[in-house]
Design a protein around this motif. Structure first.
Motif, mmCIF file in Angstrom:
data_model
loop_
_atom_site.group_PDB
_atom_site.id
_atom_site.type_symbol
_atom_site.label_atom_id
_atom_site.label_comp_id
_atom_site.label_asym_id
_atom_site.label_seq_id
_atom_site.Cartn_x
_atom_site.Cartn_y
_atom_site.Cartn_z
ATOM 1 N N HIS B 47 15.518 47.846 21.594
ATOM 2 C CA HIS B 47 14.839 48.585 22.656
ATOM 3 C C HIS B 47 15.385 48.119 24.001
ATOM 4 O O HIS B 47 15.930 47.025 24.113
ATOM 5 N N TYR B 48 15.197 48.951 24.993
ATOM 6 C CA TYR B 48 15.610 48.587 26.339
ATOM 7 C C TYR B 48 14.554 49.056 27.332
ATOM 8 O O TYR B 48 13.662 49.856 26.999
ATOM 9 N N SER B 49 14.685 48.535 28.560
ATOM 10 C CA SER B 49 13.808 48.967 29.657
ATOM 11 C C SER B 49 14.639 48.990 30.929
ATOM 12 O O SER B 49 15.208 47.973 31.318
ATOM 13 N N THR B 55 10.325 52.175 29.008
ATOM 14 C CA THR B 55 11.042 51.615 27.866
ATOM 15 C C THR B 55 11.759 52.739 27.133
ATOM 16 O O THR B 55 11.419 53.921 27.299
ATOM 17 N N SER B 67 6.993 46.370 25.475
ATOM 18 C CA SER B 67 6.256 46.786 26.658
ATOM 19 C C SER B 67 6.905 46.139 27.868
ATOM 20 O O SER B 67 7.586 45.105 27.747
ATOM 21 N N ARG B 68 6.722 46.732 29.026
ATOM 22 C CA ARG B 68 7.302 46.170 30.268
ATOM 23 C C ARG B 68 6.280 46.369 31.382
ATOM 24 O O ARG B 68 6.374 47.257 32.209
ATOM 25 N N PHE B 74 9.317 40.895 29.001
ATOM 26 C CA PHE B 74 9.687 41.997 28.105
ATOM 27 C C PHE B 74 9.469 41.538 26.665
ATOM 28 O O PHE B 74 10.404 41.186 25.951
#
Lengths: 114, 113
Positions: B47-49, B55, B67-68, B74
């Protein structure tokens, strides 16, 4: 699918020689190519970035070439030292879908012997 | 020292248990990432943000959530761990989404039994 290949066999060289690592890719036109160093039990550390319109990049004893026709990058370490022993990862990068997309190779382990 | 802190450094987890891997950065980077690294495979994005509050899914998102809530943190959660999630997990960050290099933490080695 996009594929990036690095020599899975370890590269063993003598101290003082030039180490050359290869990174080949298919089905991709990256805007950038990055090289990282990874030591056992540690996260990768960024070394060099080369853009698609650059043929060569140098930093101290390191040199990277990028041939978009051959779809290949070469990573050279001149006057190698035992402290250069590590795994080296190449990564293709491009902003895709709004995020910084990197595709990593599995890495090549370099062992420099005194 | 500025950088990324991951916790725990290693963990053995029973299958079916829930686990959260923590990641904190102090570089005020906008973008953060979670990768897993398995023997013989390259780092694969989970995953990335791109920025706090957003996200996105990477290459191998199934079984993981993120979640961010703020810029610095993170966390990666495995809702119900399975043995195939045995891996080394790396958190990374970059200033932006413009192909800038990634800064990595030193990883969490997770074993699911």
């Amino acid at each position: 699918s996009q594929k990036i290949e690095q020599n899975s066999e370890a590269l063993n060289i003598q101290e003082g020689k030039t180490a050359t690592l290869t990174c080949n890719y298919t089905n991709y036109s990256p805007a950038y190519l990055q090289w990282y160093r990874q030591d056992p039990g540690r996260g990768p550390v960024f070394l060099l970035l080369i853009r698609e319109n650059e043929k060569e990049k140098r930093k101290e004893r390191l040199k990277v070439t990028f041939d978009t026709t051959l779809k290949q990058s070469l990573f050279h370490i001149t006057a190698s030292q035992p402290a250069d022993s590590a795994t080296y990862l190449c990564a293709l990068s491009g902003t895709v879908g709004g995020y910084n997309k990197l595709i990593f190779g599995a890495g090549t382990r370099l062992a420099v012997h005194p | 020292i500025a950088g990324i802190t991951q916790a725990p450094t290693s963990q053995i987890l029973a299958a079916g248990r829930r686990m959260t891997l923590r990641c904190t950065q102090d570089m005020r980077h906008n973008a953060m990432y979670w990768y897993r690294q398995d023997l013989g495979l390259g780092l694969r994005l989970i995953h990335y943000s791109n920025t706090a509050g957003t996200t996105g899914k990477g290459e191998v998102p199934d079984g993981y959530s993120v979640s961010r809530a703020n810029t610095d943190d993170f966390p990666l959660t495995l809702a119900s761990a399975v043995p195939s999630q045995t891996s080394v997990y790396f958190c990374a960050s970059s200033p932006g989404t413009d192909n800038s290099p990634l800064h990595f933490g030193n990883g969490t080695r997770l074993t699911v039994t």
